[in-house]
Design a protein around this motif. Structure first.
Motif, PDB file in Angstrom:
ATOM      1  N   PRO A  18      -2.850   8.970  -7.472  1.00 50.19           N
ATOM      2  CA  PRO A  18      -3.722   9.810  -6.639  1.00 50.19           C
ATOM      3  C   PRO A  18      -4.577   8.927  -5.732  1.00 50.19           C
ATOM      4  N   VAL A  19      -5.026   9.514  -4.642  1.00 53.97           N
ATOM      5  CA  VAL A  19      -5.732   8.733  -3.638  1.00 53.97           C
ATOM      6  C   VAL A  19      -6.956   8.035  -4.222  1.00 53.97           C
ATOM      7  N   TRP A  20      -7.731   8.736  -5.035  1.00 52.26           N
ATOM      8  CA  TRP A  20      -8.963   8.137  -5.556  1.00 52.26           C
ATOM      9  C   TRP A  20      -8.673   6.941  -6.444  1.00 52.26           C
ATOM     10  N   LEU A  21      -7.614   7.042  -7.260  1.00 51.46           N
ATOM     11  CA  LEU A  21      -7.285   5.937  -8.158  1.00 51.46           C
ATOM     12  C   LEU A  21      -6.693   4.763  -7.370  1.00 51.46           C
ATOM     13  N   GLY A  22      -5.875   5.090  -6.351  1.00 51.48           N
ATOM     14  CA  GLY A  22      -5.342   4.031  -5.503  1.00 51.48           C
ATOM     15  C   GLY A  22      -6.445   3.266  -4.792  1.00 51.48           C
ATOM     16  N   ALA A  23      -7.425   4.016  -4.273  1.00 52.47           N
ATOM     17  CA  ALA A  23      -8.550   3.376  -3.593  1.00 52.47           C
ATOM     18  C   ALA A  23      -9.347   2.509  -4.558  1.00 52.47           C
ATOM     19  N   ILE A  74      -0.817  -2.348  -9.720  1.00 52.78           N
ATOM     20  CA  ILE A  74      -0.667  -3.788  -9.456  1.00 52.78           C
ATOM     21  C   ILE A  74      -0.514  -4.039  -7.959  1.00 52.78           C
ATOM     22  N   MET A  75       0.324  -3.226  -7.298  1.00 50.60           N
ATOM     23  CA  MET A  75       0.540  -3.396  -5.863  1.00 50.60           C
ATOM     24  C   MET A  75      -0.753  -3.226  -5.077  1.00 50.60           C
ATOM     25  N   LEU A  76      -1.519  -2.199  -5.422  1.00 51.06           N
ATOM     26  CA  LEU A  76      -2.743  -1.917  -4.667  1.00 51.06           C
ATOM     27  C   LEU A  76      -3.833  -2.941  -4.969  1.00 51.06           C
ATOM     28  N   SER A  77      -3.911  -3.393  -6.209  1.00 46.35           N
ATOM     29  CA  SER A  77      -4.876  -4.440  -6.542  1.00 46.35           C
ATOM     30  C   SER A  77      -4.537  -5.736  -5.812  1.00 46.35           C
ATOM     31  N   ALA A  78      -3.246  -6.057  -5.773  1.00 45.40           N
ATOM     32  CA  ALA A  78      -2.822  -7.246  -5.025  1.00 45.40           C
ATOM     33  C   ALA A  78      -3.151  -7.090  -3.547  1.00 45.40           C
ATOM     34  N   VAL A 138       0.823  -1.216   0.000  1.00 42.64           N
ATOM     35  CA  VAL A 138       0.000   0.000   0.000  1.00 42.64           C
ATOM     36  C   VAL A 138       0.857   1.267   0.000  1.00 42.64           C
ATOM     37  N   PRO A 139       1.869   1.399   0.889  1.00 46.43           N
ATOM     38  CA  PRO A 139       2.681   2.624   0.836  1.00 46.43           C
ATOM     39  C   PRO A 139       3.380   2.838  -0.497  1.00 46.43           C
ATOM     40  N   GLU A 140       3.961   1.764  -1.059  1.00 45.96           N
ATOM     41  CA  GLU A 140       4.653   1.903  -2.343  1.00 45.96           C
ATOM     42  C   GLU A 140       3.667   2.237  -3.458  1.00 45.96           C
ATOM     43  N   GLY A 141       2.493   1.589  -3.439  1.00 45.69           N
ATOM     44  CA  GLY A 141       1.508   1.840  -4.477  1.00 45.69           C
ATOM     45  C   GLY A 141       0.933   3.239  -4.416  1.00 45.69           C
ATOM     46  N   MET A 142       0.669   3.733  -3.207  1.00 52.14           N
ATOM     47  CA  MET A 142       0.050   5.046  -3.056  1.00 52.14           C
ATOM     48  C   MET A 142       1.002   6.186  -3.412  1.00 52.14           C
ATOM     49  N   ARG A 143       2.294   5.916  -3.433  1.00 54.57           N
ATOM     50  CA  ARG A 143       3.252   6.969  -3.790  1.00 54.57           C
ATOM     51  C   ARG A 143       3.108   7.404  -5.233  1.00 54.57           C
ATOM     52  N   THR A 144       2.620   6.522  -6.095  1.00 50.22           N
ATOM     53  CA  THR A 144       2.607   6.805  -7.534  1.00 50.22           C
ATOM     54  C   THR A 144       1.223   7.130  -8.075  1.00 50.22           C
TER      55      THR A 144
END
Length: 237
Positions: free
Chosen positions: A68-73, A190-194, A60-66
């Protein structure tokens, strides 16, 4: 060390924990009976802790760095929904391999992300490989028990299947290193989906099997798994 060799070593180290977990399940018949039961629950709890550590400390931290919050969520939620749909499909077709499929769908995105992270110069590769190994060991243990109980596969076939899954890791890691590195947003997705899928798997497949009355080692197993992630995070930084 050559980056290619480093990726091969880290992904193989993480992947071979799956057949190692199966071997542990084969040899788990310990007497008296209460020790065998508590050992199984503790290993499951340890795996849940390690999975949560991988999600909260790396993915989650690595994924959210790249992103925006809405897309990460959105990616995180999509991962959870995807795993739910796969789970429902497997249940509808009465397959006995749901946890083995979960293990595969955890492992491949993580190795893709590991390879891409190393190409981007991230120091999270070693920590991610360690957490992957910690989660793959109990996942292999659990998936072996499921397959052995409800399929016609023998020990050798299950070990061969898990080893084959493990060998997909280096290929995925090198693909991430060679092709995904320029696309940090894709790696983050990919990281956030995983992560969403892993979290779904923890509460759908692992956590319901952990409770055991009048035994306290299983919840401590979850704490120990998460604690190892906490200790490893500063070392990988």
């Amino acid at each position: 060390m050559n980056p290619w060799l480093q990726i091969l070593a880290l992904t193989l180290f993480a992947g071979l924990a799956m057949p190692a977990g199966a071997l542990l399940a084969i040899r788990e018949h310990i007497h008296p009976r209460w020790l065998e039961t508590e050992l199984r629950h503790t290993i499951l709890a340890f795996g849940a802790g390690a999975l949560l550590a991988a999600v909260t400390l790396v993915l989650v931290p690595e994924g959210m760095r790249t992103l925006p919050v809405w897309l990460g969520a959105l990616c995180f939620a999509a991962g959870g929904v995807l795993f739910m749909l796969i789970d429902r499909y497997l249940a509808a077709h009465r397959t006995s391999a749901s946890q083995a499929v979960d293990m595969l769908f955890d492992y491949i995105p993580e190795t893709l992300a590991l390879g891409a992270a190393m190409a981007l110069g991230s120091h999270a590769g070693l920590l991610l490989a360690l957490l992957m190994a910690l989660q793959n060991l109990p996942e292999g243990f659990n998936a072996y028990r499921e397959l052995r109980r409800s399929s016609r596969l023998d020990n050798r076939q299950i070990l061969g299947l898990f080893t084959l899954i493990a060998l997909l890791g280096p290929f995925a890691g090198l693909c991430g290193y060679l092709w995904l590195a320029p696309y940090s947003e894709v790696v983050g997705a990919i990281m956030l989906s995983a992560s969403g899928g892993i979290l779904y798997s923890v509460f759908q497949d692992i956590a319901p099997q952990i409770p055991l009355r009048r035994h306290w080692a299983p919840p401590l197993g979850a704490v120990a798994g998460f604690l190892l992630g906490m200790i490893g995070q500063p070392l990988g930084a």
